[in-house]
Motif scaffolding. Structure first.
Motif, PDB file in Angstrom:
ATOM      1  N   LYS A   1      -9.068  11.937   5.284  1.00  0.00           N
ATOM      2  CA  LYS A   1      -8.029  11.669   4.290  1.00  0.00           C
ATOM      3  C   LYS A   1      -6.680  11.391   4.944  1.00  0.00           C
ATOM      4  O   LYS A   1      -5.931  10.513   4.512  1.00  0.00           O
ATOM      5  CB  LYS A   1      -7.911  12.854   3.336  1.00  0.00           C
ATOM      6  N   THR A   2      -6.359  12.141   6.002  1.00  0.00           N
ATOM      7  CA  THR A   2      -5.114  11.932   6.732  1.00  0.00           C
ATOM      8  C   THR A   2      -5.379  11.010   7.917  1.00  0.00           C
ATOM      9  O   THR A   2      -6.173  11.337   8.796  1.00  0.00           O
ATOM     10  CB  THR A   2      -4.537  13.263   7.247  1.00  0.00           C
ATOM     11  N   PRO A   3      -4.736   9.859   7.975  1.00  0.00           N
ATOM     12  CA  PRO A   3      -4.986   8.933   9.092  1.00  0.00           C
ATOM     13  C   PRO A   3      -4.457   9.469  10.410  1.00  0.00           C
ATOM     14  O   PRO A   3      -3.512  10.267  10.443  1.00  0.00           O
ATOM     15  CB  PRO A   3      -4.238   7.666   8.677  1.00  0.00           C
TER      16      PRO A   3
ATOM     17  N   THR B   1       0.856  -1.185   0.000  1.00  0.00           N
ATOM     18  CA  THR B   1       0.000   0.000   0.000  1.00  0.00           C
ATOM     19  C   THR B   1       0.892   1.234   0.000  1.00  0.00           C
ATOM     20  O   THR B   1       1.996   1.199   0.556  1.00  0.00           O
ATOM     21  CB  THR B   1      -0.925   0.019   1.236  1.00  0.00           C
TER      22      THR B   1
ATOM     23  N   SER C   1      -4.294  -6.655   7.356  1.00  0.00           N
ATOM     24  CA  SER C   1      -4.715  -5.777   6.255  1.00  0.00           C
ATOM     25  C   SER C   1      -4.838  -6.521   4.937  1.00  0.00           C
ATOM     26  O   SER C   1      -5.485  -6.048   4.011  1.00  0.00           O
ATOM     27  CB  SER C   1      -3.714  -4.625   6.079  1.00  0.00           C
TER      28      SER C   1
ATOM     29  N   GLU D   1       0.399   3.966   1.589  1.00  0.00           N
ATOM     30  CA  GLU D   1       0.069   4.866   2.698  1.00  0.00           C
ATOM     31  C   GLU D   1       1.287   5.303   3.508  1.00  0.00           C
ATOM     32  O   GLU D   1       1.175   6.184   4.356  1.00  0.00           O
ATOM     33  CB  GLU D   1      -0.992   4.249   3.611  1.00  0.00           C
TER      34      GLU D   1
ATOM     35  N   ILE E   1      -5.735   2.546  13.988  1.00  0.00           N
ATOM     36  CA  ILE E   1      -5.629   3.743  13.156  1.00  0.00           C
ATOM     37  C   ILE E   1      -7.027   4.179  12.724  1.00  0.00           C
ATOM     38  O   ILE E   1      -7.860   3.360  12.334  1.00  0.00           O
ATOM     39  CB  ILE E   1      -4.751   3.485  11.914  1.00  0.00           C
ATOM     40  N   ASP E   2      -7.268   5.486  12.799  1.00  0.00           N
ATOM     41  CA  ASP E   2      -8.525   6.089  12.359  1.00  0.00           C
ATOM     42  C   ASP E   2      -8.343   6.565  10.922  1.00  0.00           C
ATOM     43  O   ASP E   2      -7.588   7.500  10.651  1.00  0.00           O
ATOM     44  CB  ASP E   2      -8.863   7.272  13.282  1.00  0.00           C
ATOM     45  N   TYR E   3      -9.046   5.904   9.994  1.00  0.00           N
ATOM     46  CA  TYR E   3      -8.964   6.237   8.576  1.00  0.00           C
ATOM     47  C   TYR E   3     -10.173   7.043   8.106  1.00  0.00           C
ATOM     48  O   TYR E   3     -10.426   7.145   6.900  1.00  0.00           O
ATOM     49  CB  TYR E   3      -8.883   4.952   7.745  1.00  0.00           C
ATOM     50  N   THR E   4     -10.911   7.636   9.024  1.00  0.00           N
ATOM     51  CA  THR E   4     -12.148   8.336   8.671  1.00  0.00           C
ATOM     52  C   THR E   4     -11.888   9.485   7.707  1.00  0.00           C
ATOM     53  O   THR E   4     -12.606   9.658   6.713  1.00  0.00           O
ATOM     54  CB  THR E   4     -12.840   8.874   9.935  1.00  0.00           C
TER      55      THR E   4
END
Length: 389
Positions: free
Chosen positions: A177-179, A129, A255, A131, A172-175
């Protein structure tokens, strides 16, 4: 209406975790056997509990002293006192290693390395990924770094009261755009006579927050430290250990999918190991070349057969090219035959120690120069896409 958070969690464990003790011993034995005979076949598994270690499996005949290797690994980890319930000096070790079945061997050895057959049937997955710069999912790399850093500080003496057995868990909070880091959990074994407040403050301020900042992430996360309140009895004295029981910790933290086979204690003729490394190599180079933002590769094999039965990809709706073109690219540019993987990665005469992979993950390791982490196919991939798009 309150927006629901998009959360994902991964865990890691330290080298002092009982399962990881077994993984490290199995891989240290593999290192020693391959050093003596690069063509050796090794399937080594360990079981451990309080004051006891069992070494078993199938290994090509050799002169390696398994017991000495095991005691050295246990000493290096830090199990060096009787009060820990597992001491390299006094632990009882039983050796039940035998030779590999000739029925398996005849399917693997076929003369030319290009024709070498897979050591077993099975399915393997590789993932990448974009990220972060290591092309790994954030939760697992942060979880690894937490226990790696805590272990480093334990060994250099700056982390008072700490003992070898440790766990971490990162949400991790992926809600957006920036985690962001939502929660960090750490459970760390400690001496019976310790200052709990001092111990927990040290973990928060000297391990958790610095690690979060090293990834450029927030340090106002929720945290939990030793939620039960006490963690004195740990390691093999507190829980039995077994080689190959931390396969999600070893790979992508959940993941991506996993084929089910472990890595540790297996020589590279076992595609559980070598093909999983190659699948990661394919996925990482594809993502680095801009083929997709996230990508998973599956390889499957039949015992004794050199060519994969199947090669497939998943791009999770992040592809910048058609799946058909990506799959054609993989089949034309990557040679997933076991013998060629072993040759190209020099897996029987490695430039690394397999034992070093047995803790803190087999992928995305900036501390190790691993052949399957190299991005040496990126330009070739871009050239292929330019000609065929």
């Amino acid at each position: 209406m309150t927006k629901q958070k998009i959360l994902f969690t991964s865990e890691s464990v330290s080298e002092g975790h009982p399962d990881k003790v077994c993984d490290q011993i199995s891989d240290a034995i593999l290192d020693a056997v391959l050093k003596e005979n690069p063509k050796a076949h090794v399937a080594c598994e360990c079981y451990t509990c309080k004051d006891f270690l069992l070494i078993g499996g199938e290994i090509t005949e050799n002169s390696v002293n398994y017991e000495d290797i095991a005691r050295n690994v246990i000493k290096e980890i830090g199990y060096d006192r009787d009060e820990l319930g597992f001491n390299y000096k006094t632990v009882t070790i039983e050796n039940k290693v035998q030779s590999q079945s000739p029925d398996i061997n005849r399917g693997v050895e076929r003369g030319a390395i290009e024709e070498q057959g897979a050591g077993d049937q099975g399915i393997m997955f590789g993932y990448a990924t974009n990220e972060n710069e290591g092309y790994m999912p954030l939760p697992i790399v942060i979880a690894h770094k937490l226990v790696r850093e805590a272990t480093k500080q334990r060994k250099n003496g700056s982390f008072k009261y700490a003992r070898p057995d440790m766990k971490s868990q990162v949400t991790i909070d992926y809600t957006e755009k920036t985690p962001r880091i939502d929660t960090i959990l750490m459970s760390i074994q400690h001496d019976p006579d310790f200052n709990e407040k001092e111990f927990k403050e040290y973990i928060l301020n000297n391990i958790m927050k610095p690690v979060a900042k090293s990834f450029g992430l927030n340090d106002d996360f929720n945290y939990l430290i030793n939620p039960t309140g006490r963690f004195v009895i740990g390691g093999p004295a507190g829980d039995s250990g077994l080689t190959g029981r931390k396969i999600i910790v070893d790979t992508y933290g959940g993941s991506a999918r996993h084929g089910g086979g472990c890595f540790s204690g297996k020589d590279p003729s076992k595609v559980d190991r070598s093909a999983a490394y190659y699948a990661r190599y394919i996925a990482k180079n594809l993502v680095a070349a801009g083929v997709a933002d996230r990508l998973e590769v599956q390889l499957s094999y039949a015992i004794g057969e050199p060519k994969p039965i199947s090669v497939s990809i998943s791009t999770f709706k992040t592809a910048h090219y058609s799946d058909d073109l990506i799959l054609r690219l993989v089949n034309e540019l990557f040679d997933a035959r076991p013998g060629m993987i072993i040759k190209n990665f020099s897996l029987t005469k490695p430039t690394f120690r397999y034992k070093d992979l047995a803790s803190y993950g087999h992928f995305g390791r900036p501390d190790l120069d691993l052949p399957w982490e190299k991005l040496d196919k990126v330009e070739e991939i871009k050239e292929f896409l330019k000609k065929n798009s």
